[in-house]
Scaffold this active site. Structure first.
Site, PDB file in Angstrom:
ATOM      1  CB  ALA A 212      -0.919  -0.017   1.221  1.00 49.37           C
ATOM      2  N   GLY A 265       3.964  -8.612   7.530  1.00 49.12           N
ATOM      3  CA  GLY A 265       5.014  -8.996   6.590  1.00 49.12           C
ATOM      4  C   GLY A 265       6.221  -9.629   7.243  1.00 49.12           C
ATOM      5  CB  CYS A 337      10.545   7.658   0.464  1.00 49.37           C
ATOM      6  SG  CYS A 337       9.262   7.268   1.654  1.00 49.37           S
TER       7      CYS A 337
END
Length: 410
Positions: A212, A265, A337
């Site tokens: 996502a 995850g 990022c």
């Protein structure tokens, strides 16, 4: 007595307040009141806390280049338009080219082909020269020492348009075609680099471990190569956003081939270990640009301080799960990022160590330096990144930050 009476009258007037005292022509008495203090200190915006943190840490990491990066982080971000291959591609690309936008992926592919041809020609010339000057044994040695041609794992199916350096034109919002599918997806164009580094091949089983909101998942689908795509994110609310992206951009028959899950995850290696040819691990991070620009969902909020401190550990656990989920010979691309070495290179180094010592898995860091050569006209790359590649925000090319590193499971 009169004087005393007058004094008493004055005292009475003063007790009645300043207005009465003016009758006698005297100045009003000033009273000092106790200063009131707030129960809590004024709230410092999360964006300012983020900037203070970055100033302290990144000024040491980047030194003289930090002021330029800082200004760029605080300036408007630049976007790319990822063309939706499930829409009317010819019409979309024609419209984008009329705006003077350029498909930077196609340009890089053409550049790679040219560099590869030059490299092959140079190698042939060296071999010819060696054959004239050296015996066959020496020739074999020289050929073995000759570096291979520039590798170019750039899929031509992905198309992403950006405006040239220095051009800050905005793309208009995407529009649906006759089937109701949106024609392009606006994203930080640097976010496409981890997907290009993944180099998806026909019939690959691919896992997007932290999928996502869905931009990279959509880019993976644009390759048209996936034999199977698993897109996972830990929270149901985030997978709902992923479903929205897929519903807006992907036809139903393609959507049905994507397995969307909401698992933690970190446990994926235990659930489906050694299953996938390619794994993308785009981990949660400090999202540096968002942190200095937006108060909403800012990880530098005081209530999220513990979560922020635990980020490198979470990132390491997710990367380890990605490595364990990969087949022997498969590849993992790790990305953030963030500009932080603690979240980037240090996580890679620690994961390699743990994979070797605790799981007897050998991993090799792939050389992605050719990305700098191929994409230097679009992005500004750091020259000091020890492992992987880092796109730096720059006013003339205000993408990123985006860090990505590729590991091969040997």
């Amino acid at each position: 007595m009169a004087a005393l009476g007058g004094g008493g009258r004055a005292a009475a007037l003063l007790r009645r307040g300043p207005a009465a005292a003016l009758v006698l022509g005297s100045a009003p008495r000033r009273y000092r009141y106790k200063e009131k203090w707030a129960a809590t200190a004024p709230r410092i915006p999360s964006t300012r806390l983020a900037l203070q943190n970055f100033d302290m840490n990144y000024s040491l990491q980047f030194k003289d280049t930090w002021p330029s990066i800082r200004v760029s982080l605080l300036s408007e971000q630049k976007y790319g338009a990822l063309v939706n291959n499930f829409a009317d591609v010819d019409r979309v690309t024609q419209e984008l080219e009329l705006l003077n936008a350029v498909d930077f992926v196609s340009e890089a592919s053409q550049k790679a082909q040219g560099l590869q041809q030059d490299s092959v020609a140079e190698q042939a010339e060296r071999e010819e020269s060696a054959s004239r000057e050296a015996p066959s044994e020496c020739q074999a040695v020289k050929r073995a020492e000759t570096p291979p041609p520039l590798s170019a794992p750039i899929t031509s199916n992905i198309k992403c348009y950006t405006f040239p350096r220095g051009d800050v034109t905005r793309f208009r919002p995407a529009r649906p075609d006759t089937l109701g599918i949106l024609n392009y997806y606006l994203m930080d164009a640097a976010s496409l680099l981890p997907v290009l580094a993944l180099n998806v091949q026909p019939d690959d089983f691919v896992l997007d471990l932290c999928a996502a909101p869905g931009g990279k998942t959509l880019a993976i689908l644009q390759t048209g190569f996936c034999g199977h795509l698993a897109a996972n994110d830990v929270t149901v609310s985030r997978t709902k956003r992923l479903h929205q992206i897929l519903n807006s951009y992907v036809p139903k028959q393609i959507r049905e081939t994507v397995c969307v899950t909401s698992w933690d995850g970190r446990n994926w290696g235990e659930l489906e270990g050694g299953t996938f040819h390619k794994v993308l691990v785009d981990v949660p991070c400090t999202t540096d640009r968002h942190s200095v620009m937006e108060e909403d969902n800012n990880i530098f909020s005081r209530r999220r301080s513990k979560e922020r401190q635990m980020l490198p550990m979470l990132q390491l656990q997710l990367l380890m799960a990605g490595i364990l989920a990969t087949k022997p010979g498969g590849e993992v691309v790790y990305s953030t990022c963030s500009l932080s070495q603690l979240q980037n290179e240090y996580v890679i180094e620690r994961a390699i160590e743990i994979a070797e010592t605790e799981f007897n898995i050998s991993t090799h860091v792939e050389d992605l330096s050719h990305f700098r050569t191929l994409f230097q006209d679009t992005f500004s790359f750091s020259s000091d990144c020890r492992l992987g590649e880092l796109v730096l925000p720059h006013l003339t090319a205000n993408f990123g930050p985006m860090y990505f590193c590729k590991l091969r499971r040997v």
